[in-house]
Write an enzyme that holds these catalytic residues in place. Structure first.
Site, PDB file in Angstrom:
ATOM      1  N   THR A   1       0.818  -1.212   0.000  1.00  0.00           N
ATOM      2  CA  THR A   1       0.000   0.000   0.000  1.00  0.00           C
ATOM      3  C   THR A   1       0.855   1.266   0.000  1.00  0.00           C
ATOM      4  OG1 THR A   1      -1.516   1.240   1.418  1.00  0.00           O
ATOM      5  CG2 THR A   1      -0.097  -0.294   2.540  1.00  0.00           C
ATOM      6  N   ASP A   2       0.252   2.374  -0.444  1.00  0.00           N
ATOM      7  CA  ASP A   2       0.946   3.663  -0.358  1.00  0.00           C
ATOM      8  C   ASP A   2       1.019   4.166   1.083  1.00  0.00           C
ATOM      9  OD1 ASP A   2      -1.754   4.340  -0.016  1.00  0.00           O
ATOM     10  OD2 ASP A   2      -1.818   5.811  -1.641  1.00  0.00           O
ATOM     11  N   GLU A   3       0.220   3.579   1.984  1.00  0.00           N
ATOM     12  CA  GLU A   3       0.179   4.088   3.367  1.00  0.00           C
ATOM     13  C   GLU A   3       1.499   3.880   4.106  1.00  0.00           C
ATOM     14  OE1 GLU A   3      -3.258   3.410   5.710  1.00  0.00           O
ATOM     15  OE2 GLU A   3      -4.613   3.570   4.012  1.00  0.00           O
TER      16      GLU A   3
ATOM     17  N   TYR B   1      -2.160  -0.491  11.030  1.00  0.00           N
ATOM     18  CA  TYR B   1      -2.257  -1.166   9.725  1.00  0.00           C
ATOM     19  C   TYR B   1      -1.032  -0.866   8.862  1.00  0.00           C
ATOM     20  CZ  TYR B   1      -3.390  -1.649   4.766  1.00  0.00           C
ATOM     21  OH  TYR B   1      -3.329  -1.943   3.418  1.00  0.00           O
TER      22      TYR B   1
ATOM     23  N   LYS C   1       1.979  -3.335   7.442  1.00  0.00           N
ATOM     24  CA  LYS C   1       2.285  -3.518   6.019  1.00  0.00           C
ATOM     25  C   LYS C   1       3.747  -3.127   5.737  1.00  0.00           C
ATOM     26  CE  LYS C   1      -0.031  -4.620   3.014  1.00  0.00           C
ATOM     27  NZ  LYS C   1      -0.383  -5.957   2.447  1.00  0.00           N
TER      28      LYS C   1
END
Ligand code: NAD
Ligand code: DAU
Length: 360
Positions: free
Chosen positions: A132-134, A158, A162
């Site tokens: 993810t970009d997060e 989260y 990741k």
């Protein structure tokens, strides 16, 4: 034959459907069927020998080793994860177990399998990790979009889980030579999206006459990509990505949350007007903000475009219209998800037991 983990979830199921449509190559789909896993997403593949479903946890080393030995895949695409930021804030444990420990166990099982392959099989094998970009943290309004060189600065349980999984994947390449690829994608939307996430929640709440809860001031920015465009990017990276590299995936579609909600309301006003003639926008309700809420994400996808020639097929306007139409056309899917009936359907259709394969 490839392995897909988490293939009963939102993106995983779209990927399995897209993969079989586009390539015809068989898939073994390994999914634990958490609350987010829904085999109804794959009902169109029932009886199709190209899809084999196995209910299993990516943290179960023994089952993974047995499946790898039995099916001998040429690639593993890892979608399996706990994916919802709000849930990670209220209960981070499952995120650590699946996203960190689960990815570690999967990597170890795959490494042992890969090391025992013969030279030609070893050469073509790929492990693609879907991220993810997060992991990059948050951007100020004037910051340039995230490139692959951006520092990792995860802010939620989260995104931290990741980020940890991405680092494990990277380390298994550098230390053991495992042929890995990682994709970091922006927010997806489209059919089969679980209605706990912004866009499907707004559609189903609007139609049910419920409030549309907008966190904080609603000016947080996300960068939206139609889910099938994410699937085509993963196919392309699997086909031609440079081993050990990471690829950002996004469609250059930055939008403030409140604009997304207003767009959804506008489409519903046109496609399924409220009986009282008022706009669905009247249901918008500002609520307390998410703790630690990242203000802005934006993906610079130029590496993927330049090096692998990938382009998204949908604009936000075409993708969001298709998405709203899909939810209008599939009220039973929504009802089953909301009532939990999709679990009973799974039990009737598949009677799955841990680690047991079932044709789907
Ligand atoms: P999802 O929550 O809809 O689906 C996750 C799937 O993984 C479910 O089917 C679930 O049953 C399965 N799963 C969970 N724990 C498991 C375990 N221990 N073993 C086996 N299966 C397990 O998630 P999604 O939105 O489809 O996201 C898929 C992947 O893509 C995730 O890795 C996520 O981090 C990543 N991603 C998502 C987005 C997005 O916008 N949704 C964007 C970028 C990256
Ligand atoms: O950026 C990629 C990520 O996008 C993925 O890695 C995650 O798995 C995925 O869930 C998604 O995370 P977000 O937190 O951005 O998605 P979510 O749909 O939960 O929220 C989108 C934005 O909308 C976010 O700023 C919070 C806000 N929001 C969300 C909900 C559910 C609201 O304002 N109201 C809501 O009810």
């Amino acid at each position: 034959m490839i392995f897909v983990t988490g293939g009963a979830g939102f993106i995983g199921a779209n990927f399995v459907l897209d993969w079989i449509e586009q390539t015809g190559e068989p898939v073994v789909n390994i999914d634990k069927l958490t609350y987010a896993g829904n085999l109804q997403n794959l009902s169109s593949l029932q009886g199709d020998a190209r899809h084999r479903f196995v209910q299993a946890d990516i943290g179960d080393s023994a089952v993974l080793a047995a499946l790898l030995a039995e099916y001998r895949p040429r690639a593993v695409v890892n979608f399996a994860a706990e994916s919802h930021v709000d849930r990670s804030i209220h209960g981070p444990e499952d995120f650590i177990q699946t996203n960190v420990v689960g990815t570690f166990r999967l990597l170890e099982a795959v490494r042992q399998y890969w090391q025992a392959l013969n030279a030609p099989e070893k050469e073509v094998f790929r492990f693609l990790h879907v991220s993810t970009d997060e992991v990059y943290g948050t951007l100020a309004p004037s910051d340039p979009a995230f490139t692959e060189e951006h520092n990792y600065e995860p802010n939620s349980p989260y995104s931290a889980s990741k980020a940890a999984s991405d680092h494990l994947v990277r380390a298994w390449h550098h230390t053991y030579g495992l042929p890995v690829l990682t994709t970091n994608c922006s927010n997806n939307y489209g059919p089969l999206h679980f209605p706990e996430k912004l866009i499907p929640l707004m559609i189903v709440n609007a139609l049910a006459g419920k409030p549309l809860p907008v966190y904080g001031d609603g000016m947080q920015v996300r960068d939206w990509l139609y889910v099938r465009d994410h699937c085509s990017a993963i196919r392309r990276v699997l086909e031609a990505g440079k081993l050990g590299d990471t690829y950002n995936v996004g469609g250059w579609n930055e939008k403030a949350n409140i604009d997304i909600v207003r767009t959804v309301c506008g489409l519903l006003d046109e496609m399924r007007p409220r009986e009282d003639g008022k706009s669905y926008a009247e249901q918008i309700t500002y609520v307390t903000d998410r703790p630690g809420h990242d203000r802005r994400y934006a993906i610079d996808a130029r590496k993927l475009e330049r090096e692998l020639g990938w382009k998204p097929a949908e604009t936000f306007e075409t993708g969001i219209r298709k998405t709203v139409q899909w939810y209008l056309d599939n009220p039973q899917w929504v009802a089953n998800v909301q009532s939990g009936a999709y679990r009973e359907w799974v039990q009737k259709q598949y009677a799955p037991q841990s680690g047991q394969a079932a044709a789907a």
